[in-house]
Design a protein around this motif. Structure first.
Motif, PDB file in Angstrom:
ATOM      1  N   THR A  83       0.813  -1.218   0.000  1.00 14.35           N
ATOM      2  CA  THR A  83       0.000   0.000   0.000  1.00 14.35           C
ATOM      3  C   THR A  83       0.847   1.270   0.000  1.00 14.35           C
ATOM      4  O   THR A  83       1.991   1.262   0.441  1.00 14.35           O
ATOM      5  N   GLY A  84       0.256   2.342  -0.532  1.00 15.10           N
ATOM      6  CA  GLY A  84       0.901   3.647  -0.518  1.00 15.10           C
ATOM      7  C   GLY A  84       2.061   3.786  -1.483  1.00 15.10           C
ATOM      8  O   GLY A  84       2.818   4.750  -1.408  1.00 15.10           O
ATOM      9  N   ASN A  85       2.216   2.850  -2.404  1.00  9.33           N
ATOM     10  CA  ASN A  85       3.321   2.888  -3.357  1.00  9.33           C
ATOM     11  C   ASN A  85       2.937   3.767  -4.548  1.00  9.33           C
ATOM     12  O   ASN A  85       1.790   3.743  -5.000  1.00  9.33           O
ATOM     13  N   THR A  86       3.889   4.559  -5.054  1.00 11.36           N
ATOM     14  CA  THR A  86       3.598   5.536  -6.087  1.00 11.36           C
ATOM     15  C   THR A  86       4.427   5.283  -7.330  1.00 11.36           C
ATOM     16  O   THR A  86       5.662   5.300  -7.280  1.00 11.36           O
ATOM     17  N   ASP A  87       3.731   5.045  -8.466  1.00 16.89           N
ATOM     18  CA  ASP A  87       4.426   4.862  -9.736  1.00 16.89           C
ATOM     19  C   ASP A  87       4.172   6.066 -10.626  1.00 16.89           C
ATOM     20  O   ASP A  87       3.184   6.767 -10.465  1.00 16.89           O
ATOM     21  N   SER A  88       5.076   6.286 -11.582  1.00  9.81           N
ATOM     22  CA  SER A  88       4.850   7.375 -12.524  1.00  9.81           C
ATOM     23  C   SER A  88       4.337   6.859 -13.859  1.00  9.81           C
ATOM     24  O   SER A  88       3.954   7.641 -14.711  1.00  9.81           O
ATOM     25  N   LYS A  89       4.318   5.534 -14.054  1.00  6.88           N
ATOM     26  CA  LYS A  89       3.885   4.999 -15.341  1.00  6.88           C
ATOM     27  C   LYS A  89       2.867   3.872 -15.232  1.00  6.88           C
ATOM     28  O   LYS A  89       1.815   3.930 -15.835  1.00  6.88           O
ATOM     29  N   LEU A  90       3.166   2.789 -14.491  1.00  8.15           N
ATOM     30  CA  LEU A  90       2.286   1.621 -14.516  1.00  8.15           C
ATOM     31  C   LEU A  90       2.466   0.762 -13.264  1.00  8.15           C
ATOM     32  O   LEU A  90       3.588   0.452 -12.880  1.00  8.15           O
ATOM     33  N   GLY A  91       1.349   0.388 -12.633  1.00  7.54           N
ATOM     34  CA  GLY A  91       1.389  -0.575 -11.536  1.00  7.54           C
ATOM     35  C   GLY A  91       1.942  -0.048 -10.236  1.00  7.54           C
ATOM     36  O   GLY A  91       3.025  -0.443  -9.818  1.00  7.54           O
ATOM     37  N   GLY A  92       1.211   0.822  -9.559  1.00 10.77           N
ATOM     38  CA  GLY A  92       1.678   1.373  -8.293  1.00 10.77           C
ATOM     39  C   GLY A  92       1.996   0.327  -7.256  1.00 10.77           C
ATOM     40  O   GLY A  92       3.040   0.347  -6.631  1.00 10.77           O
ATOM     41  N   GLY A  93       1.079  -0.631  -7.073  1.00 14.36           N
ATOM     42  CA  GLY A  93       1.299  -1.689  -6.082  1.00 14.36           C
ATOM     43  C   GLY A  93       2.158  -2.803  -6.625  1.00 14.36           C
ATOM     44  O   GLY A  93       3.246  -3.081  -6.135  1.00 14.36           O
ATOM     45  N   VAL A  94       1.650  -3.471  -7.686  1.00 17.10           N
ATOM     46  CA  VAL A  94       2.338  -4.622  -8.276  1.00 17.10           C
ATOM     47  C   VAL A  94       2.275  -4.507  -9.791  1.00 17.10           C
ATOM     48  O   VAL A  94       1.207  -4.230 -10.356  1.00 17.10           O
ATOM     49  N   ASN A  95       3.397  -4.722 -10.454  1.00 12.81           N
ATOM     50  CA  ASN A  95       3.455  -4.759 -11.916  1.00 12.81           C
ATOM     51  C   ASN A  95       4.141  -6.057 -12.326  1.00 12.81           C
ATOM     52  O   ASN A  95       5.256  -6.332 -11.892  1.00 12.81           O
ATOM     53  N   ILE A  96       3.441  -6.872 -13.133  1.00 17.19           N
ATOM     54  CA  ILE A  96       4.042  -8.123 -13.597  1.00 17.19           C
ATOM     55  C   ILE A  96       3.979  -8.184 -15.118  1.00 17.19           C
ATOM     56  O   ILE A  96       3.053  -7.675 -15.736  1.00 17.19           O
ATOM     57  N   ASP A  97       4.991  -8.805 -15.720  1.00 16.98           N
ATOM     58  CA  ASP A  97       5.004  -9.027 -17.159  1.00 16.98           C
ATOM     59  C   ASP A  97       5.964 -10.167 -17.478  1.00 16.98           C
ATOM     60  O   ASP A  97       6.557 -10.751 -16.582  1.00 16.98           O
ATOM     61  N   GLY A  98       6.118 -10.477 -18.740  1.00 13.35           N
ATOM     62  CA  GLY A  98       7.088 -11.484 -19.163  1.00 13.35           C
ATOM     63  C   GLY A  98       6.842 -12.875 -18.608  1.00 13.35           C
ATOM     64  O   GLY A  98       7.783 -13.549 -18.186  1.00 13.35           O
ATOM     65  N   GLY A  99       5.573 -13.335 -18.603  1.00 12.46           N
ATOM     66  CA  GLY A  99       5.283 -14.687 -18.148  1.00 12.46           C
ATOM     67  C   GLY A  99       5.261 -14.872 -16.648  1.00 12.46           C
ATOM     68  O   GLY A  99       5.260 -15.993 -16.141  1.00 12.46           O
ATOM     69  N   THR A 100       5.218 -13.791 -15.904  1.00 11.84           N
ATOM     70  CA  THR A 100       5.191 -13.859 -14.439  1.00 11.84           C
ATOM     71  C   THR A 100       3.801 -14.250 -13.942  1.00 11.84           C
ATOM     72  O   THR A 100       2.796 -13.864 -14.523  1.00 11.84           O
TER      73      THR A 100
END
Length: 186
Positions: free
Chosen positions: A159-176
């Motif tokens: 919680t309370g995490n700040t992104d400037s582009k994508l996925g403030g809390g959790v960002n997954i890609d590449g088969g994750t």
């Protein structure tokens, strides 16, 4: 000011922190606080890894790379206020495991992915762990790729995490794979 592992560098060894702090170290490349590879085990039972910096690369607090490497942050352990110019302000882990068992990853900053934790081909598990108030471009709390697994169990909080582009809390890609068995992302 060292190339890698300004605070502690470990290759094929064990680091256990039962108190005290690893603080205010700067690595030119990876692992401002701790740099670990080749069968390294890092356990933070109590104490903190704080205010460290990876000036040009990854893992402001902890950089962990290669198979059979494990970092565990337990109840009284924290990784806070660290910075990496690229990925993993708090922890950068590649081909290794990270477990937060009631530990916290707080107020870390990454110039790109994973302000709190960045995993590549990694196993990331939160068991009542806390990932709070981190900053990054992608996945300010947790960012993972390369067929990583991310699991949140019990009362884990991101919680309370700040992104400037994508996925403030959790960002997954590449088969994750992301699995949430309990907890909160807000």
């Amino acid at each position: 000011y060292w190339d890698n592992g300004a605070g502690v560098a470990v290759v094929d060894g064990t680091v256990t922190l039962n108190g005290g702090s690893i603080t205010k170290n700067q690595a030119e490349w990876d692992g401002g606080g701790i740099y670990a590879k080749s069968n390294a085990t890092i356990t933070v039972n109590s104490g903190s890894i704080t205010y460290n910096e990876a000036v040009n690369q990854d893992g402001g607090g902890i950089f962990l790379q290669e198979n059979d490497n494990v970092v565990t942050i337990n109840k009284e352990g924290s990784v806070a206020h660290n910075a990496a110019s690229r990925n993993g302000g708090g922890i950068f882990v590649q081909n290794a495991k990270v477990t937060l068992t009631e530990g916290s990853i707080t107020e870390n900053t990454a110039g790109s992915d994973g302000g709190g934790i960045r995993g590549t081909a990694a196993e990331i598990t939160l068991d009542n762990g806390k990932v709070l108030d981190n900053k990054g471009d992608y996945g300010a709390g947790i960012s993972a790729n390369g067929s990583s697994t991310v699991t949140m169990n019990h009362n884990s909080i991101v919680t309370g995490n700040t992104d400037s582009k994508l996925g403030g809390g959790v960002n997954i890609d590449g088969g994750t794979t992301f699995t949430m068995n309990g907890g909160e992302i807000s």
